[in-house]
Write a protein that holds these residues in place. Structure first.
Motif, PDB file in Angstrom:
ATOM      1  N   ALA A  16       0.814  -1.219   0.000  1.00 50.21           N
ATOM      2  CA  ALA A  16       0.000   0.000   0.000  1.00 50.21           C
ATOM      3  C   ALA A  16       0.847   1.268   0.000  1.00 50.21           C
ATOM      4  O   ALA A  16       0.568   2.209  -0.751  1.00 50.21           O
ATOM      5  N   ARG A  17       1.880   1.324   0.839  1.00 54.53           N
ATOM      6  CA  ARG A  17       2.714   2.523   0.928  1.00 54.53           C
ATOM      7  C   ARG A  17       3.349   2.857  -0.414  1.00 54.53           C
ATOM      8  O   ARG A  17       3.357   4.017  -0.849  1.00 54.53           O
ATOM      9  N   GLU A  18       3.861   1.852  -1.090  1.00 50.69           N
ATOM     10  CA  GLU A  18       4.496   2.092  -2.395  1.00 50.69           C
ATOM     11  C   GLU A  18       3.481   2.629  -3.403  1.00 50.69           C
ATOM     12  O   GLU A  18       3.779   3.555  -4.166  1.00 50.69           O
ATOM     13  N   LYS A  19       2.291   2.068  -3.390  1.00 48.28           N
ATOM     14  CA  LYS A  19       1.257   2.539  -4.325  1.00 48.28           C
ATOM     15  C   LYS A  19       0.876   3.981  -4.029  1.00 48.28           C
ATOM     16  O   LYS A  19       0.690   4.792  -4.950  1.00 48.28           O
ATOM     17  N   ILE A  20       0.753   4.324  -2.747  1.00 55.93           N
ATOM     18  CA  ILE A  20       0.431   5.695  -2.363  1.00 55.93           C
ATOM     19  C   ILE A  20       1.491   6.660  -2.875  1.00 55.93           C
ATOM     20  O   ILE A  20       1.186   7.717  -3.438  1.00 55.93           O
ATOM     21  N   GLU A  21       2.745   6.284  -2.700  1.00 58.18           N
ATOM     22  CA  GLU A  21       3.848   7.149  -3.116  1.00 58.18           C
ATOM     23  C   GLU A  21       3.932   7.292  -4.635  1.00 58.18           C
ATOM     24  O   GLU A  21       4.486   8.277  -5.130  1.00 58.18           O
ATOM     25  N   GLN A  22       3.373   6.349  -5.363  1.00 57.47           N
ATOM     26  CA  GLN A  22       3.393   6.394  -6.820  1.00 57.47           C
ATOM     27  C   GLN A  22       2.331   7.329  -7.395  1.00 57.47           C
ATOM     28  O   GLN A  22       2.349   7.592  -8.600  1.00 57.47           O
ATOM     29  N   HIS A  23       1.439   7.832  -6.557  1.00 60.26           N
ATOM     30  CA  HIS A  23       0.339   8.663  -7.065  1.00 60.26           C
ATOM     31  C   HIS A  23       0.210   9.974  -6.273  1.00 60.26           C
ATOM     32  O   HIS A  23      -0.828  10.261  -5.675  1.00 60.26           O
ATOM     33  N   PRO A  24       1.262  10.803  -6.282  1.00 57.38           N
ATOM     34  CA  PRO A  24       1.208  12.068  -5.535  1.00 57.38           C
ATOM     35  C   PRO A  24       0.205  13.065  -6.111  1.00 57.38           C
ATOM     36  O   PRO A  24      -0.165  14.024  -5.434  1.00 57.38           O
ATOM     37  N   GLN A  25      -0.224  12.843  -7.347  1.00 59.60           N
ATOM     38  CA  GLN A  25      -1.230  13.735  -7.936  1.00 59.60           C
ATOM     39  C   GLN A  25      -2.606  13.522  -7.314  1.00 59.60           C
ATOM     40  O   GLN A  25      -3.482  14.379  -7.433  1.00 59.60           O
ATOM     41  N   TYR A  26      -2.790  12.389  -6.636  1.00 57.83           N
ATOM     42  CA  TYR A  26      -4.073  12.080  -6.009  1.00 57.83           C
ATOM     43  C   TYR A  26      -3.997  12.106  -4.479  1.00 57.83           C
ATOM     44  O   TYR A  26      -4.882  12.631  -3.818  1.00 57.83           O
TER      45      TYR A  26
ATOM     46  N   ILE B 221     -11.580  16.956  -0.100  1.00 59.20           N
ATOM     47  CA  ILE B 221     -10.429  16.192   0.382  1.00 59.20           C
ATOM     48  C   ILE B 221     -10.947  15.071   1.267  1.00 59.20           C
ATOM     49  O   ILE B 221     -11.726  15.310   2.201  1.00 59.20           O
ATOM     50  N   GLY B 222     -10.539  13.847   0.966  1.00 59.00           N
ATOM     51  CA  GLY B 222     -10.869  12.703   1.791  1.00 59.00           C
ATOM     52  C   GLY B 222      -9.678  12.348   2.670  1.00 59.00           C
ATOM     53  O   GLY B 222      -8.569  12.155   2.160  1.00 59.00           O
ATOM     54  N   ILE B 223      -9.904  12.268   3.971  1.00 60.22           N
ATOM     55  CA  ILE B 223      -8.823  12.013   4.929  1.00 60.22           C
ATOM     56  C   ILE B 223      -8.999  10.621   5.528  1.00 60.22           C
ATOM     57  O   ILE B 223     -10.052  10.297   6.070  1.00 60.22           O
ATOM     58  N   GLU B 224      -7.956   9.815   5.421  1.00 53.05           N
ATOM     59  CA  GLU B 224      -8.005   8.448   5.939  1.00 53.05           C
ATOM     60  C   GLU B 224      -6.639   8.081   6.505  1.00 53.05           C
ATOM     61  O   GLU B 224      -5.620   8.223   5.821  1.00 53.05           O
ATOM     62  N   ILE B 225      -6.608   7.580   7.731  1.00 47.48           N
ATOM     63  CA  ILE B 225      -5.350   7.280   8.400  1.00 47.48           C
ATOM     64  C   ILE B 225      -4.729   5.964   7.958  1.00 47.48           C
ATOM     65  O   ILE B 225      -3.502   5.802   7.947  1.00 47.48           O
ATOM     66  N   TYR B 226      -5.565   4.998   7.558  1.00 53.27           N
ATOM     67  CA  TYR B 226      -5.054   3.653   7.284  1.00 53.27           C
ATOM     68  C   TYR B 226      -4.640   3.488   5.822  1.00 53.27           C
ATOM     69  O   TYR B 226      -5.462   3.633   4.907  1.00 53.27           O
ATOM     70  N   GLU B 227      -3.384   3.151   5.611  1.00 54.76           N
ATOM     71  CA  GLU B 227      -2.873   2.951   4.262  1.00 54.76           C
ATOM     72  C   GLU B 227      -3.628   1.847   3.531  1.00 54.76           C
ATOM     73  O   GLU B 227      -3.936   1.971   2.332  1.00 54.76           O
ATOM     74  N   SER B 228      -3.938   0.774   4.244  1.00 57.45           N
ATOM     75  CA  SER B 228      -4.587  -0.377   3.622  1.00 57.45           C
ATOM     76  C   SER B 228      -6.026  -0.078   3.213  1.00 57.45           C
ATOM     77  O   SER B 228      -6.615  -0.830   2.435  1.00 57.45           O
ATOM     78  N   VAL B 229      -6.592   1.011   3.728  1.00 58.40           N
ATOM     79  CA  VAL B 229      -7.952   1.413   3.360  1.00 58.40           C
ATOM     80  C   VAL B 229      -7.928   2.490   2.279  1.00 58.40           C
ATOM     81  O   VAL B 229      -8.694   2.432   1.309  1.00 58.40           O
ATOM     82  N   ILE B 230      -7.039   3.452   2.415  1.00 58.74           N
ATOM     83  CA  ILE B 230      -7.041   4.580   1.481  1.00 58.74           C
ATOM     84  C   ILE B 230      -6.667   4.153   0.061  1.00 58.74           C
ATOM     85  O   ILE B 230      -7.022   4.823  -0.911  1.00 58.74           O
ATOM     86  N   VAL B 231      -5.985   3.022  -0.077  1.00 55.18           N
ATOM     87  CA  VAL B 231      -5.644   2.573  -1.427  1.00 55.18           C
ATOM     88  C   VAL B 231      -6.899   2.211  -2.220  1.00 55.18           C
ATOM     89  O   VAL B 231      -6.907   2.307  -3.453  1.00 55.18           O
ATOM     90  N   ALA B 232      -7.971   1.797  -1.536  1.00 53.97           N
ATOM     91  CA  ALA B 232      -9.236   1.528  -2.222  1.00 53.97           C
ATOM     92  C   ALA B 232      -9.843   2.836  -2.723  1.00 53.97           C
ATOM     93  O   ALA B 232     -10.375   2.911  -3.836  1.00 53.97           O
ATOM     94  N   ALA B 233      -9.752   3.889  -1.895  1.00 53.47           N
ATOM     95  CA  ALA B 233     -10.217   5.208  -2.320  1.00 53.47           C
ATOM     96  C   ALA B 233      -9.357   5.724  -3.474  1.00 53.47           C
ATOM     97  O   ALA B 233      -9.861   6.360  -4.406  1.00 53.47           O
ATOM     98  N   LEU B 234      -8.083   5.432  -3.421  1.00 50.86           N
ATOM     99  CA  LEU B 234      -7.178   5.825  -4.491  1.00 50.86           C
ATOM    100  C   LEU B 234      -7.584   5.183  -5.810  1.00 50.86           C
ATOM    101  O   LEU B 234      -7.598   5.842  -6.856  1.00 50.86           O
TER     102      LEU B 234
END
Length: 212
Positions: free
Chosen positions: A9-19, A66-79
């Motif tokens: 999840a962390r790697e995927k988040i870092e790959q999409h800074p535009q979102y 802006i959607g705020i979510e603390i959990y990486e494993s959850v926010i990737v679904a929103a991503l």
């Protein structure tokens, strides 16, 4: 709620800074620079898998979200939802809501959405509830004067507690429904939890409150 670990999840988040904004503290006081248009900003705290905030952004292109979510494993679904929709008026933050003042200045935000927040039913956990007085002060510190909180839950205990908390803080009640899906309220956009609980026959409670 037990979360499934997603080590990628962390790697995927870092790959999409535009979102998912990587350094939101750098936009404090100037969030209009993160969006295509300068317009009102609404935030959802605990955005989960992102259904609500994505559909709101689609329905209201004249508002930034802006959607705020603390959990990486959850926010990737929103991503994933945001990647598919590619909306110019929606961003995500993978941060803790207790740190809101690190990312927003007074008057940065026009409205806060709290949808199906963890009820934290034990008395000793009261301070963790997102409608506890300390959180209400936190929202006030980033909202415009007269800013609003829109709150939905299926948990009657949390709803009753929140109404009391709002009243004691001095917020003005603008709207109240004790059975949203049986009311004539128009424009409701459901969250994943809302659909699940409603299908089980649970009542959905909703209110809108405003700072003086």
């Amino acid at each position: 709620m037990r979360l499934r670990n997603k080590p990628w999840a962390r790697e995927k988040i870092e790959q999409h800074p535009q979102y998912i904004v990587p350094s939101p503290e750098n936009l404090k006081g100037q969030w209009h620079e993160a969006f295509a248009e300068k317009q009102p900003l609404h935030i959802e705290i605990g955005t989960g898998k992102g259904r609500f905030i994505t559909e709101m952004a689609k329905a209201h292109p004249d508002i930034n979200y802006i959607g705020i979510e603390i959990y990486e494993s959850v926010i990737v679904a929103a991503l994933d939802r945001l990647i598919e929709a590619d909306l110019p008026n929606l961003k995500l933050l993978n941060v803790n809501a207790t740190d809101l003042k690190n990312f927003f200045e007074k008057s940065d935000v026009d409205r806060v959405y709290l949808n199906f927040s963890d009820p934290w039913p034990k008395v000793r956990h009261e301070k963790r509830r997102l409608t506890y007085k300390d959180f209400l002060k936190l929202y006030e510190d980033i909202l415009v004067d007269g800013g609003e909180i829109h709150f939905k839950t299926d948990n009657l205990g949390l709803f009753e507690y929140s109404l009391m908390s709002f009243s004691e803080y001095g917020l003005l009640l603008k709207f109240l429904s004790l059975d949203l899906h049986q009311s004539n309220y128009e424009g409701n956009i459901m969250t994943e939890y809302e659909e699940k609980f409603s299908n089980k026959g649970n009542r959905i409670y909703r209110c809108e409150v405003k700072y003086r």
